[in-house]
Design an enzyme around this catalytic site. Sequence first.
Site, mmCIF file in Angstrom:
data_model
loop_
_atom_site.group_PDB
_atom_site.id
_atom_site.type_symbol
_atom_site.label_atom_id
_atom_site.label_comp_id
_atom_site.label_asym_id
_atom_site.label_seq_id
_atom_site.Cartn_x
_atom_site.Cartn_y
_atom_site.Cartn_z
ATOM 1 N NE ARG A 129 20.891 52.951 -50.160
ATOM 2 C CZ ARG A 129 20.156 51.839 -50.219
ATOM 3 N NH1 ARG A 129 19.766 51.385 -51.378
ATOM 4 N NH2 ARG A 129 19.799 51.209 -49.112
ATOM 5 C CE LYS A 142 25.742 47.656 -27.938
ATOM 6 N NZ LYS A 142 24.465 48.111 -28.276
ATOM 7 C CG HIS A 176 30.985 52.071 -26.273
ATOM 8 N ND1 HIS A 176 29.771 51.466 -26.371
ATOM 9 C CD2 HIS A 176 30.837 53.008 -25.295
ATOM 10 C CE1 HIS A 176 28.930 52.021 -25.509
ATOM 11 N NE2 HIS A 176 29.550 52.959 -24.839
ATOM 12 C CE LYS A 215 31.617 53.598 -21.305
ATOM 13 N NZ LYS A 215 31.182 54.961 -21.609
ATOM 14 C CD GLU A 242 22.018 53.750 -20.979
ATOM 15 O OE1 GLU A 242 22.298 54.633 -21.784
ATOM 16 O OE2 GLU A 242 21.658 52.619 -21.301
ATOM 17 C CG ASP A 266 21.041 48.634 -26.173
ATOM 18 O OD1 ASP A 266 21.635 48.756 -27.253
ATOM 19 O OD2 ASP A 266 20.805 49.591 -25.403
ATOM 20 C CG HIS A 285 28.012 47.881 -22.934
ATOM 21 N ND1 HIS A 285 28.842 47.679 -24.008
ATOM 22 C CD2 HIS A 285 27.055 48.736 -23.377
ATOM 23 C CE1 HIS A 285 28.406 48.373 -25.057
ATOM 24 N NE2 HIS A 285 27.315 49.021 -24.695
ATOM 25 C CE LYS A 341 18.645 52.388 -23.354
ATOM 26 N NZ LYS A 341 19.882 53.096 -23.696
HETATM 27 C C1 BG6 Z 1 25.200 51.393 -26.227
HETATM 28 C C2 BG6 Z 1 23.732 51.100 -26.175
HETATM 29 O O1 BG6 Z 1 25.922 50.269 -26.619
HETATM 30 O O2 BG6 Z 1 25.632 51.788 -24.939
HETATM 31 C C3 BG6 Z 1 22.949 52.292 -25.690
HETATM 32 O O3 BG6 Z 1 23.276 50.750 -27.470
HETATM 33 C C4 BG6 Z 1 23.508 52.766 -24.367
HETATM 34 O O4 BG6 Z 1 21.576 51.990 -25.549
HETATM 35 C C5 BG6 Z 1 25.006 52.961 -24.468
HETATM 36 O O5 BG6 Z 1 22.874 53.985 -24.056
HETATM 37 C C6 BG6 Z 1 25.608 53.278 -23.120
HETATM 38 O O6 BG6 Z 1 26.931 53.666 -23.324
HETATM 39 P P1 BG6 Z 1 27.585 54.800 -22.437
HETATM 40 O O7 BG6 Z 1 28.974 54.895 -22.932
HETATM 41 O O8 BG6 Z 1 26.761 56.039 -22.668
HETATM 42 O O9 BG6 Z 1 27.468 54.303 -21.032
#
Ligand code: BG6
Length: 507
Positions: A47, A157, A187, A191, A225, A245, A250, A350
């Site tokens: 923007r 996402k 993503h 990997k 994490e 999330d 994932h 987390k």
């Molecule tokens: C993301 C989440 O999609 O994946 C994050 O929004 C998370 O909260 C992350 O930390 C984890 O990805 P990676 O590649 O760090 O394991």
Amino acid sequence: MAPTTDTSILIFGASGDLTSRKLIPALFRLSQQQYLSERCPVIGVARRAKTHDEFRDEMKSVVSARLGDKFDAAAWQVFAKQLFYQQLDISTPSEYSTLKSGLESIESQCGMSGEPTRIVYLATTPSLFAPAVEGLNAAGMIPTRELATKLRVVVEKPFGRDLKSAQELAAQLDRYLHESQMYRIDHYLGKETVQNILLFRFGNAIFEPLLNRNHVDHIQITVAEAQGMEGARGGYYDTSGAMRDVLQNHVLQLLCLIAMDPPSLFQAREIRDEKLKVLQALRPGMPGPIGNWAVRGQYTAGLVNRQPALAYREEERVSPTSNRETYVAMRVAIDNWRWAGVPFYLRTGKRLPKQVTEIAIQFKNPPLNLFSTVECDGDLCDLVETRPNQLIIRIQPQEAISLRFSTKRPGMNYQVQPVSMDFAYDEHFDAQLPEAYERLLLDVMRGDSTLFTRCDELEAAWRFLTPVLEAWESSSSSPDFYPAGTWGPPSADRLIAESRALWRTPR
Ligand code: BG6
């Protein structure tokens, strides 16, 4: 693998974190490795008014700070020439004609002619996905059906927050785009170690025959994490939570890859058909109320890596009375011939003790235990038996695959010793593993959607999880608390105890 030519890459949401942290560094690496032709413009779209040079400088400072000594200034000079900026208020359709003319002038400046392929990466909030596509349509930037793949739209996402909203969003985008134009990013699929799951399973003959109900006792998938709400993520996270999330995308993608049947061809459609079948066969892992098979937790204050960590409710931009889950554990079943009766334990959270993602396959015990021995240390005696074999696919960090089995400890008796055969990526390969976004962006340029989530996969995932989210969100009770730096609430341990098993404590 040839470098791509005549492709423009537009990044909507260019002032966001994802652009500077992931997308531009990934495109820079692709350019360094000659995968991105110098003729492909990369255009940041946002923007605020900004010149091309201001955008280049901004990106340079983020990327160089991130790479430190490894930043190659000469290579950046080359890459920077193909970086451009275009101002746009995504929600204002009348501005798209300016975007179009700006884009056309950049494309001709780069020597592109004819009908270029355009990639529009929507690195924006989901509420702008539909307005962006409507704007592209209003400016006549969506090609006719025959040339459909000349426009590819990449969506980050979250794609919906439950079944209904995902279906609504899909319907809004469907009005203008064909499924073959949509690239929904997860993503994790980019990997290296995740891609290797398919090669490991279907490129070797000895493991695959074991992966079924006859040999497998249970499977654990962990995405842990240590981080909390760093980078002021609390605002987003408090409306999302661990289920939306990470688990919905994932974790379920990992589940699909480890549980799916072999595809007849190694191609996008065949692979995604097999993944879809897994998602459609998902069932609660226990009868009765949701609490019997799904647990939600939230961290309280604690110590992570010996550093004090705040409670979730004290994090920036998080409601002090929030019941949002920062941890999920589930026992699920896959109702098909291969997996009937085999529990799959999924967990993510987390502020757990460490960052680790792994899939652990625990095999059944041998039918007869011939080797149990009593071993004594002074007055303390223990019954030592063979342990079930485990195959552990370590996705990150210290990427590896290990097979655990029992051996005879050298000596005059039959004493059992568990050992492990390990394949560690860093011992076998010199090359640094590519970043997920590098691979995924290259695949969009190549027009290969194998590593992207199809609409029906998403729907099936939401169909399974929405009742759980609804039950949690309509309940007035709090999640089960766990201190930061521990492996989740005790209720998660009870979940797995049903299988007379324990969660693994990853090394
Ligand atoms: C993301 C989440 O999609 O994946 C994050 O929004 C998370 O909260 C992350 O930390 C984890 O990805 P990676 O590649 O760090 O394991």
